[in-house]
Design a protein around this motif. Structure first.
Motif, PDB file in Angstrom:
ATOM      1  N   SER A   1    -116.611 -73.975   3.716  1.00 35.28           N
ATOM      2  CA  SER A   1    -115.458 -74.522   4.442  1.00 35.28           C
ATOM      3  C   SER A   1    -114.611 -73.399   5.023  1.00 35.28           C
ATOM      4  CB  SER A   1    -114.602 -75.385   3.508  1.00 35.28           C
ATOM      5  OG  SER A   1    -115.318 -76.492   3.030  1.00 35.28           O
ATOM      6  N   PHE A   2    -114.323 -72.393   4.211  1.00 37.41           N
ATOM      7  CA  PHE A   2    -113.512 -71.269   4.674  1.00 37.41           C
ATOM      8  C   PHE A   2    -114.271 -70.414   5.689  1.00 37.41           C
ATOM      9  CE2 PHE A   2    -111.082 -72.310   0.870  1.00 37.41           C
ATOM     10  CZ  PHE A   2    -109.777 -72.142   1.325  1.00 37.41           C
ATOM     11  N   LEU A   3    -115.582 -70.281   5.498  1.00 38.96           N
ATOM     12  CA  LEU A   3    -116.370 -69.463   6.426  1.00 38.96           C
ATOM     13  C   LEU A   3    -116.414 -70.097   7.810  1.00 38.96           C
ATOM     14  CD1 LEU A   3    -118.113 -66.911   6.725  1.00 38.96           C
ATOM     15  CD2 LEU A   3    -120.107 -68.321   6.199  1.00 38.96           C
ATOM     16  N   LEU A   4    -116.504 -71.415   7.888  1.00 39.44           N
ATOM     17  CA  LEU A   4    -116.500 -72.093   9.187  1.00 39.44           C
ATOM     18  C   LEU A   4    -115.190 -71.833   9.929  1.00 39.44           C
ATOM     19  CD1 LEU A   4    -118.136 -75.510   8.223  1.00 39.44           C
ATOM     20  CD2 LEU A   4    -119.137 -73.739   9.676  1.00 39.44           C
ATOM     21  N   ALA A   5    -114.074 -71.797   9.183  1.00 39.65           N
ATOM     22  CA  ALA A   5    -112.787 -71.479   9.802  1.00 39.65           C
ATOM     23  C   ALA A   5    -112.761 -70.034  10.285  1.00 39.65           C
ATOM     24  CB  ALA A   5    -111.653 -71.734   8.806  1.00 39.65           C
ATOM     25  N   ALA A   6    -113.323 -69.111   9.493  1.00 41.96           N
ATOM     26  CA  ALA A   6    -113.375 -67.700   9.891  1.00 41.96           C
ATOM     27  C   ALA A   6    -114.242 -67.526  11.141  1.00 41.96           C
ATOM     28  CB  ALA A   6    -113.921 -66.860   8.745  1.00 41.96           C
ATOM     29  N   MET A   7    -115.335 -68.259  11.221  1.00 39.57           N
ATOM     30  CA  MET A   7    -116.212 -68.179  12.387  1.00 39.57           C
ATOM     31  C   MET A   7    -115.513 -68.712  13.638  1.00 39.57           C
ATOM     32  SD  MET A   7    -119.782 -69.373  10.610  1.00 39.57           S
ATOM     33  CE  MET A   7    -120.649 -69.509  12.165  1.00 39.57           C
ATOM     34  N   ALA A   8    -114.729 -69.781  13.473  1.00 40.32           N
ATOM     35  CA  ALA A   8    -113.978 -70.323  14.606  1.00 40.32           C
ATOM     36  C   ALA A   8    -112.941 -69.305  15.101  1.00 40.32           C
ATOM     37  CB  ALA A   8    -113.292 -71.624  14.200  1.00 40.32           C
ATOM     38  N   TYR A   9    -112.304 -68.610  14.164  1.00 39.35           N
ATOM     39  CA  TYR A   9    -111.334 -67.572  14.541  1.00 39.35           C
ATOM     40  C   TYR A   9    -112.026 -66.432  15.285  1.00 39.35           C
ATOM     41  CZ  TYR A   9    -107.985 -63.747  14.132  1.00 39.35           C
ATOM     42  OH  TYR A   9    -107.149 -62.697  14.404  1.00 39.35           O
ATOM     43  N   ASP A  10    -113.201 -66.047  14.820  1.00 41.11           N
ATOM     44  CA  ASP A  10    -113.973 -64.999  15.488  1.00 41.11           C
ATOM     45  C   ASP A  10    -114.275 -65.386  16.929  1.00 41.11           C
ATOM     46  OD1 ASP A  10    -115.947 -62.653  15.577  1.00 41.11           O
ATOM     47  OD2 ASP A  10    -117.262 -64.362  15.971  1.00 41.11           O
TER      48      ASP A  10
ATOM     49  N   THR B   1    -106.506 -77.468   5.515  1.00 39.70           N
ATOM     50  CA  THR B   1    -106.224 -76.095   5.971  1.00 39.70           C
ATOM     51  C   THR B   1    -107.352 -75.544   6.830  1.00 39.70           C
ATOM     52  OG1 THR B   1    -104.918 -75.664   3.973  1.00 39.70           O
ATOM     53  CG2 THR B   1    -105.688 -73.755   5.230  1.00 39.70           C
ATOM     54  N   THR B   2    -108.578 -75.625   6.329  1.00 41.71           N
ATOM     55  CA  THR B   2    -109.700 -75.021   7.062  1.00 41.71           C
ATOM     56  C   THR B   2    -110.053 -75.805   8.324  1.00 41.71           C
ATOM     57  OG1 THR B   2    -111.266 -76.220   5.631  1.00 41.71           O
ATOM     58  CG2 THR B   2    -110.682 -73.974   4.990  1.00 41.71           C
ATOM     59  N   SER B   3    -110.003 -77.140   8.264  1.00 42.22           N
ATOM     60  CA  SER B   3    -110.331 -77.927   9.455  1.00 42.22           C
ATOM     61  C   SER B   3    -109.256 -77.759  10.532  1.00 42.22           C
ATOM     62  CB  SER B   3    -110.496 -79.403   9.101  1.00 42.22           C
ATOM     63  OG  SER B   3    -109.302 -79.944   8.571  1.00 42.22           O
ATOM     64  N   THR B   4    -107.974 -77.663  10.119  1.00 43.36           N
ATOM     65  CA  THR B   4    -106.898 -77.442  11.093  1.00 43.36           C
ATOM     66  C   THR B   4    -107.055 -76.084  11.771  1.00 43.36           C
ATOM     67  OG1 THR B   4    -105.358 -78.815   9.819  1.00 43.36           O
ATOM     68  CG2 THR B   4    -104.402 -77.278  11.420  1.00 43.36           C
TER      69      THR B   4
ATOM     70  N   TYR C   1    -110.741 -73.762  18.213  1.00 38.03           N
ATOM     71  CA  TYR C   1    -111.551 -74.325  19.282  1.00 38.03           C
ATOM     72  C   TYR C   1    -110.689 -74.950  20.370  1.00 38.03           C
ATOM     73  CZ  TYR C   1    -116.010 -73.491  16.970  1.00 38.03           C
ATOM     74  OH  TYR C   1    -117.112 -72.883  16.423  1.00 38.03           O
ATOM     75  N   GLY C   2    -109.515 -75.456  19.992  1.00 36.47           N
ATOM     76  CA  GLY C   2    -108.592 -75.980  20.996  1.00 36.47           C
ATOM     77  C   GLY C   2    -108.130 -74.897  21.956  1.00 36.47           C
TER      78      GLY C   2
END
Length: 315
Positions: free
Chosen positions: A112-121, A209-212, A218-219
């Motif tokens: 879950s946290f890694l997907l958020a980190a990848m989105a930030y990248d 937290t992670t989905s937001t 992505y937004g």
């Protein structure tokens, strides 16, 4: 005297999906096929990323860890289920059940946290391309990945520690294909109110937290893409973002469905379907959605394939 008359459960029985012998064979083939695709796809991505110097960038560094987590997450659940289908024995020991619970919660939280980190990248790469190499330094990437694993281990340790205080003296039948937390609470003869609160609060905080963070990233990416004048670049970015978002939302949505809705609305069949998505389907799809649709990955795979053919031809 009351406790003396209770038989303490030392093992559990995983009910799985059906008692029909014909359906068991179908389930074995389906689950084994999906698990093998998962293993081949994700392990292949890890090897390819580590072998190819051109893929030694932050994005592929995160992708290699996503593949590692996908394999680990599925492997904490599926092999035991496949073994039960093969051997016909659905029992799992108390220690084995808690071990399975610990690892699938740990790997699921880390993902879950890694997907958020990848989105930030991706946000930094697309919205701030000139500062990308400066912001996404090797130190930051290592810190983000280590934080993901640490968050998973901590969350899992809290829930497993709370589980150890419970006594199981009712029926040992779990209506699932793995040791799911809330079903274990239902079998306990101890007060599980603390466990339920911890599960709901931690799951809600992690998913929200992670989905937001993922959706915000992505937004911003989509807002930047809309300002791009090149139709080709806009189409490519939209295609990438929508495919990533679809798999990400599938993962977050199924986890939220499992752990954030009230217990009174729980359904064993729906729980199994939701669990199937985030333990089997999503890990199987990730290598294709995140990696094999990427031109650099396809080029690297072609180079490795040609090298293998040349080496075989030399012999």
């Amino acid at each position: 005297m009351v406790w003396a008359n209770r038989s303490v459960v030392t093992e559990f029985t995983l009910a799985g999906f059906s008692d029909g012998p014909d359906l068991q064979d179908v389930l074995l083939v389906v689950f084994l096929t999906m698990y093998l695709i998962n293993l081949i796809g994700n392990v292949g991505m890890i090897l390819l990323i580590n072998r190819e110097p051109r893929l030694h960038s932050p994005m592929y560094f995160f992708l290699s860890h996503l593949s590692l987590l996908d394999v680990s997450f599925s492997s904490s659940v599926i092999p035991k289920f496949l073994l039960s289908l093969l051997a016909g024995s659905r029992t799992i020991s108390y220690a084995g059940c808690l071990t399975q619970f610990y690892f699938y919660v740990s790997f699921g939280t880390a993902e879950s946290f890694l997907l958020a980190a990848m989105a930030y990248d991706r946000y930094v790469a697309i919205c701030n391309p000139l500062r990308y190499t400066l912001v996404m330094s090797r130190a930051l990437c290592l810190c983000l990945v280590a934080s993901c694993y640490a968050a998973g281990a901590l969350n899992s340790a809290v829930h497993t520690g709370a589980m150890l205080r419970l006594s199981f003296c009712a029926s040992g039948i779990l209506d699932h294909f793995y040791c799911e937390g809330k079903l274990l609470f239902a079998l306990s003869c101890s007060d599980t109110s603390i466990n339920n609160i911890l599960m709901h609060v931690f799951a809600s905080c992690i998913v929200i937290t992670t989905s937001t963070a993922t959706l915000l990233s992505y937004g911003r990416i989509l807002a930047t893409v809309l300002q791009t004048r090149s139709p080709g670049a806009r189409h490519k970015a939209f295609s990438t973002c929508t495919s990533h978002l679809s798999v990400t939302l599938l993962f977050y949505g199924s986890v939220a469905f499992m752990y954030m809705r009230p217990g009174a609305r729980r359904s064993a069949k729906l729980d199994k379907v939701a669990s199937l998505f985030y333990t089997v389907v999503t890990p199987m799809l990730n290598p294709f959605i995140y990696s094999l649709r990427n031109q650099q990955v396809r080029d690297a795979l072609s180079r490795v394939t040609r090298e293998c053919h040349r080496h075989q031809g030399g012999f």
